[in-house]
Design a protein around this motif. Structure first.
Motif, PDB file in Angstrom:
ATOM      1  N   LEU A  46       0.817  -1.201   0.000  1.00 19.10           N
ATOM      2  CA  LEU A  46       0.000   0.000   0.000  1.00 19.10           C
ATOM      3  C   LEU A  46       0.858   1.262   0.000  1.00 19.10           C
ATOM      4  N   LEU A  47       1.960   1.227   0.721  1.00 18.35           N
ATOM      5  CA  LEU A  47       2.826   2.406   0.827  1.00 18.35           C
ATOM      6  C   LEU A  47       3.709   2.613  -0.400  1.00 18.35           C
ATOM      7  N   LEU A  48       4.338   1.544  -0.861  1.00 18.67           N
ATOM      8  CA  LEU A  48       5.394   1.661  -1.858  1.00 18.67           C
ATOM      9  C   LEU A  48       5.132   0.881  -3.144  1.00 18.67           C
ATOM     10  N   GLY A  49       4.079   0.087  -3.186  1.00 20.99           N
ATOM     11  CA  GLY A  49       3.796  -0.729  -4.353  1.00 20.99           C
ATOM     12  C   GLY A  49       4.314  -2.148  -4.236  1.00 20.99           C
ATOM     13  N   ARG A  50       5.356  -2.342  -3.421  1.00 20.76           N
ATOM     14  CA  ARG A  50       5.925  -3.677  -3.185  1.00 20.76           C
ATOM     15  C   ARG A  50       6.881  -3.592  -2.007  1.00 20.76           C
ATOM     16  N   ARG A  51       7.321  -4.742  -1.538  1.00 26.76           N
ATOM     17  CA  ARG A  51       8.296  -4.768  -0.450  1.00 26.76           C
ATOM     18  C   ARG A  51       9.638  -4.252  -0.971  1.00 26.76           C
ATOM     19  N   PRO A  52      10.232  -3.239  -0.324  1.00 31.67           N
ATOM     20  CA  PRO A  52      11.516  -2.708  -0.789  1.00 31.67           C
ATOM     21  C   PRO A  52      12.658  -3.651  -0.438  1.00 31.67           C
ATOM     22  N   LYS A  53      13.663  -3.667  -1.279  1.00 36.69           N
ATOM     23  CA  LYS A  53      14.816  -4.514  -1.007  1.00 36.69           C
ATOM     24  C   LYS A  53      15.718  -3.915   0.075  1.00 36.69           C
ATOM     25  N   ASN A  54      15.793  -2.585   0.101  1.00 38.83           N
ATOM     26  CA  ASN A  54      16.760  -1.954   0.997  1.00 38.83           C
ATOM     27  C   ASN A  54      16.358  -0.516   1.317  1.00 38.83           C
ATOM     28  N   ARG A  55      17.194   0.100   2.130  1.00 36.62           N
ATOM     29  CA  ARG A  55      16.971   1.473   2.569  1.00 36.62           C
ATOM     30  C   ARG A  55      16.937   2.447   1.396  1.00 36.62           C
ATOM     31  N   GLN A  56      17.818   2.266   0.441  1.00 37.46           N
ATOM     32  CA  GLN A  56      17.890   3.205  -0.672  1.00 37.46           C
ATOM     33  C   GLN A  56      16.590   3.232  -1.477  1.00 37.46           C
ATOM     34  N   GLU A  57      15.937   2.090  -1.617  1.00 36.17           N
ATOM     35  CA  GLU A  57      14.642   2.064  -2.311  1.00 36.17           C
ATOM     36  C   GLU A  57      13.613   2.894  -1.566  1.00 36.17           C
ATOM     37  N   PHE A 108      14.272   5.402   0.544  1.00 31.31           N
ATOM     38  CA  PHE A 108      14.675   6.806   0.396  1.00 31.31           C
ATOM     39  C   PHE A 108      14.176   7.375  -0.926  1.00 31.31           C
ATOM     40  N   LEU A 109      14.360   6.619  -1.999  1.00 30.62           N
ATOM     41  CA  LEU A 109      13.971   7.089  -3.321  1.00 30.62           C
ATOM     42  C   LEU A 109      12.462   7.280  -3.414  1.00 30.62           C
ATOM     43  N   LYS A 110      11.694   6.334  -2.883  1.00 29.21           N
ATOM     44  CA  LYS A 110      10.231   6.397  -2.963  1.00 29.21           C
ATOM     45  C   LYS A 110       9.661   7.546  -2.126  1.00 29.21           C
ATOM     46  N   LEU A 111      10.251   7.782  -0.953  1.00 26.71           N
ATOM     47  CA  LEU A 111       9.689   8.754  -0.014  1.00 26.71           C
ATOM     48  C   LEU A 111      10.414  10.090  -0.022  1.00 26.71           C
ATOM     49  N   GLY A 112      11.404  10.242  -0.886  1.00 26.56           N
ATOM     50  CA  GLY A 112      12.069  11.534  -1.028  1.00 26.56           C
ATOM     51  C   GLY A 112      13.016  11.891   0.094  1.00 26.56           C
ATOM     52  N   VAL A 113      13.598  10.889   0.746  1.00 28.06           N
ATOM     53  CA  VAL A 113      14.570  11.151   1.807  1.00 28.06           C
ATOM     54  C   VAL A 113      15.934  11.417   1.170  1.00 28.06           C
ATOM     55  N   ILE A 114      16.614  12.478   1.615  1.00 25.44           N
ATOM     56  CA  ILE A 114      17.903  12.866   1.043  1.00 25.44           C
ATOM     57  C   ILE A 114      19.025  12.320   1.918  1.00 25.44           C
ATOM     58  N   ASP A 115      19.829  11.450   1.351  1.00 26.75           N
ATOM     59  CA  ASP A 115      20.912  10.810   2.102  1.00 26.75           C
ATOM     60  C   ASP A 115      22.225  11.548   1.831  1.00 26.75           C
ATOM     61  N   ASP A 116      22.358  12.713   2.437  1.00 23.55           N
ATOM     62  CA  ASP A 116      23.550  13.545   2.250  1.00 23.55           C
ATOM     63  C   ASP A 116      24.041  14.000   3.622  1.00 23.55           C
ATOM     64  N   PRO A 117      25.231  13.555   4.058  1.00 22.76           N
ATOM     65  CA  PRO A 117      25.730  13.868   5.408  1.00 22.76           C
ATOM     66  C   PRO A 117      25.787  15.358   5.723  1.00 22.76           C
ATOM     67  N   GLN A 118      25.977  16.207   4.720  1.00 24.33           N
ATOM     68  CA  GLN A 118      26.116  17.636   5.016  1.00 24.33           C
ATOM     69  C   GLN A 118      24.812  18.258   5.526  1.00 24.33           C
ATOM     70  N   TYR A 119      23.678  17.576   5.300  1.00 24.86           N
ATOM     71  CA  TYR A 119      22.396  18.103   5.763  1.00 24.86           C
ATOM     72  C   TYR A 119      21.872  17.370   7.003  1.00 24.86           C
ATOM     73  N   GLN A 120      22.665  16.487   7.564  1.00 24.76           N
ATOM     74  CA  GLN A 120      22.214  15.699   8.710  1.00 24.76           C
ATOM     75  C   GLN A 120      22.602  16.363  10.030  1.00 24.76           C
ATOM     76  N   ASN A 135      19.717  -3.522   4.338  1.00 24.02           N
ATOM     77  CA  ASN A 135      18.738  -4.418   3.711  1.00 24.02           C
ATOM     78  C   ASN A 135      17.460  -4.465   4.545  1.00 24.02           C
ATOM     79  N   THR A 136      16.326  -4.517   3.875  1.00 20.28           N
ATOM     80  CA  THR A 136      15.038  -4.515   4.572  1.00 20.28           C
ATOM     81  C   THR A 136      14.861  -5.769   5.420  1.00 20.28           C
ATOM     82  N   VAL A 137      14.403  -5.584   6.644  1.00 18.95           N
ATOM     83  CA  VAL A 137      13.965  -6.693   7.487  1.00 18.95           C
ATOM     84  C   VAL A 137      12.560  -6.360   7.974  1.00 18.95           C
TER      85      VAL A 137
END
Length: 435
Positions: free
Chosen positions: A142-153, A155-167, A253-255
Motif C-alpha cells: 500500500l505504501l510503496l507498491g511492493r516490499r523494498p529490497k533496501n533502505r535506498q529504495e 529513500f527514493l520512494k519517499l524523497g529522503v535525502i541521504d547527504d551527510p552535510q544536511y544531517q 537491507n530490509t527486514v
C-alpha cells in the motif's frame, strides 16, 4: 442477567449488520459514478462484540488508513461512513493500486461466497493485515507498491535525502528500545516532512562504539527509519504529518522483524517483544517521534573530555551535528503529528493507538461462543443447536468447535477458527435450511 441480555441484544444486532453491510456496499458502489466504481471497496465493523469494540475499530481505521496513503489531502484518504457499521475506501483517492488491493484481500478468510476479491472485509482483519509487516507484505504494497529490497529504495520512494552535510542528530543514551541503551539518531532531510534514522549495535565496543564515529558513517547492526509525510485537513486548514516506519539490517537491507537481542518493543504490541515494520511504528511512537533522554556526547564533553572526543574529527563539524536541540525539534514535530491524528480520528493520538492495540488484542484472542455467533451470523442458542446437528451429521469440524455446546466457556484459537470458517459457515447454512 442484564449483562447477558445486553450481550444477546448486541449479537442479534450484529447479525443484522453483517447481513445488511454486503447489500449496502453493493448499493453504494452502484450508485457511484461508473468511473469510480472499480475503485470502491468497503470495511465493516460488524464483527465487534459490543459498542466499545466497534468504536475502537473505527478509531483504528481512521488512524491507520491515512498513514498508509501518499495522498496529502486528509479528507480524501479517510474511510467514509456509509452505514452504521460500513465504511467506504476509495482506492483511487488513497493512491492504492487496485492490483495490490486485490492481492491483499485474496487471503481474506471470512467471505461467505469464497470470492477471491470480496467487496467487504472486516475491519479487525484488515487492520492486522496492513500493519504487521512480519505477517504480510500488505503494509509495503500500500505504501510503496511492493516490499523494498533496501533502505535506498525507501529513500527514493519517499524523497529522503541521504547527504551527510544536511544531517544532524546525537548519540542518544537511556533508550528503552535498544538493548545496549544507546542509539545513534540522525535527522535526514525530506521534502516537507521529517525523517529519523536510528542505528543500533549489539554491543557498544570497538568499531561499534559511536564515540569512535561521532559524525559520518557508524558501523552498526540494525536500523529503524521513521518518515513523516505532510497532510492537510482542507475543512479546517490544519496542516500536520502522518508517519511510517521501516527496519533494516546493518547493511541497509530490509527486514520485517528486528532481532530482540538488538532492540525490543517495550509496549509488547500483540504480546510480542520483537519490533516489526509498520505496527511498531504506531505503537511505540504514539505521539510522534520519541525525544532522546540523554545526549551522550554532549554530556561527555561537559565532563571535560573534549580532547578525547575531538581527536578523531573536526570540532566544529561534531558540534554542528550533535549540539542541535533535538528535543525541541521533536516536540514541534510531535505537535504536527498529534494535530493531524486528532483531525483524522476525533481523539488524541494516544487514544487512537490504544484503540488499535485493543482491536488487535481482541482479534488475536481465542474465539468465544458469543464471538463465534456474531462472526457466523447466528444467535448463540441457534449456534449451539447447529453445532450439535453438525456433529450428528458427521461434518468434519474442528474438535475445538465441536466442544462448544457441551462446554460453553471453551474457546477456539483464532487460527483454527479462520481455517475452518467457510466449512462452519456452510454447515451452519445447511442446518438453518433443515429447520
Amino acid at each position: 442477567m442484564r449483562f447477558v441480555q445486553s450481550v444477546m441484544l448486541w449479537v442479534f444486532l450484529a447479525e443484522m449488520a453483517v447481513a445488511n453491510d454486503g447489500a449496502a456496499a453493493l448499493e453504494d458502489r452502484l450508485s457511484s459514478p461508473p468511473t469510480a466504481q472499480p475503485f470502491l471497496y468497503y470495511v465493516t465493523t460488524s464483527s465487534a462484540i459490543d459498542e466499545l469494540e466497534r468504536k475502537h475499530q473505527e478509531y483504528a481505521l481512521k488512524l491507520v488508513v491515512p498513514h498508509l496513503s501518499r495522498q496529502t489531502v486528509l479528507e480524501r484518504c479517510l474511510p467514509v461512513q456509509v452505514g452504521p457499521t460500513l465504511w467506504r475506501l476509495n482506492l483511487a483517492d488513497l493512491q492504492w493500486s487496485l492490483d495490490n488491493w486485490r492481492h491483499i484481500i485474496a487471503s481474506y478468510p471470512y467471505h461467505r461466497t469464497g470470492s477471491r476479491h470480496p467487496l467487504v472485509v472486516r475491519a479487525d482483519w484488515l487492520l492486522l493485515t496492513i500493519t504487521d509487516a512480519s505477517a504480510s507484505d500488505a503494509y509495503y504494497r500500500l505504501l510503496l507498491g511492493r516490499r523494498p529490497k533496501n533502505r535506498q529504495e525507501v529513500f527514493l520512494k519517499l524523497g529522503v535525502i541521504d547527504d551527510p552535510q544536511y544531517q544532524y542528530g546525537q548519540i542518544a543514551g537511556g533508550s528503552r528500545v535498544s538493548k545496549s541503551g544507546i542509539r545513534f539518531v540522525r535527522s535526514l532531510p525530506v521534502l516537507r516532512g521529517w525523517s529519523y534514522l536510528t542505528e543500533d549495535a549489539f554491543k557498544i565496543a570497538g568499531d561499534r562504539d559511536p564515540l569512535q564515529f561521532p559524525i559520518g558513517k557508524y558501523p552498526h547492526d540494525g536500523e529503524e527509519l521513521l518518515v513523516a509525510s505532510p497532510k492537510l485537513h482542507m475543512a479546517t486548514g490544519v496542516r500536520g504529518v502522518t508517519m511510517v516506519g521501516f527496519l533494516f539490517d546493518g547493511k541497509g537491507n530490509t527486514v520485517d522483524k528486528a532481532d530482540t537481542a538488538l532492540v525490543e518493543d517495550y509496549s509488547k504490541t500483540r504480546g510480542f517483544a520483537h519490533i516489526v515494520a509498520g505496527l511498531s511504528c504506531f505503537s511505540c511512537h504514539q505521539s510522534g517521534p520519541n525525544g532522546p533522554s540523554q545526549n551522550v556526547l554532549k554530556r561527555i564533553i561537559a565532563s571535560g573530555a573534549e580532547a578525547d572526543v575531538y581527536r578523531y574529527q573536526d570540532q566544529e563539524a561534531i558540534e554542528a551535528f550533535h549540539f542541535t536541540d533535538l528535543g525541541k525539534q521533536m516536540r514541534r514535530e510531535s505537535n504536527d503529528y498529534r494535530a493531524i491524528v486528532r483531525q483524522a480520528t476525533g481523539v488524541e493520538s494516544e487514544d487512537a493507538v490504544e484503540a488499535l492495540r485493543s482491536t488487535l488484542n481482541s482479534y488475536d484472542a481465542d474465539v468465544t461462543l458469543e464471538r463465534a455467533a456474531i462472526e457466523l451470523d447466528f444467535a448463540v442458542s441457534e449456534l449451539r443447536r447447529a453445532v450439535a446437528w453438525m456433529d450428528s451429521k458427521d461434518y468434519q469440524i474442528s474438535g475445538w468447535f465441536a466442544a462448544m455446546p457441551h462446554a460453553p466457556q471453551s474457546t477456539i484459537p483464532r487460527e483454527a477458527f479462520e481455517e475452518q470458517y467457510n466449512t462452519l459457515r456452510s454447515a451452519c447454512d445447511a442446518w438453518r435450511k433443515s429447520q
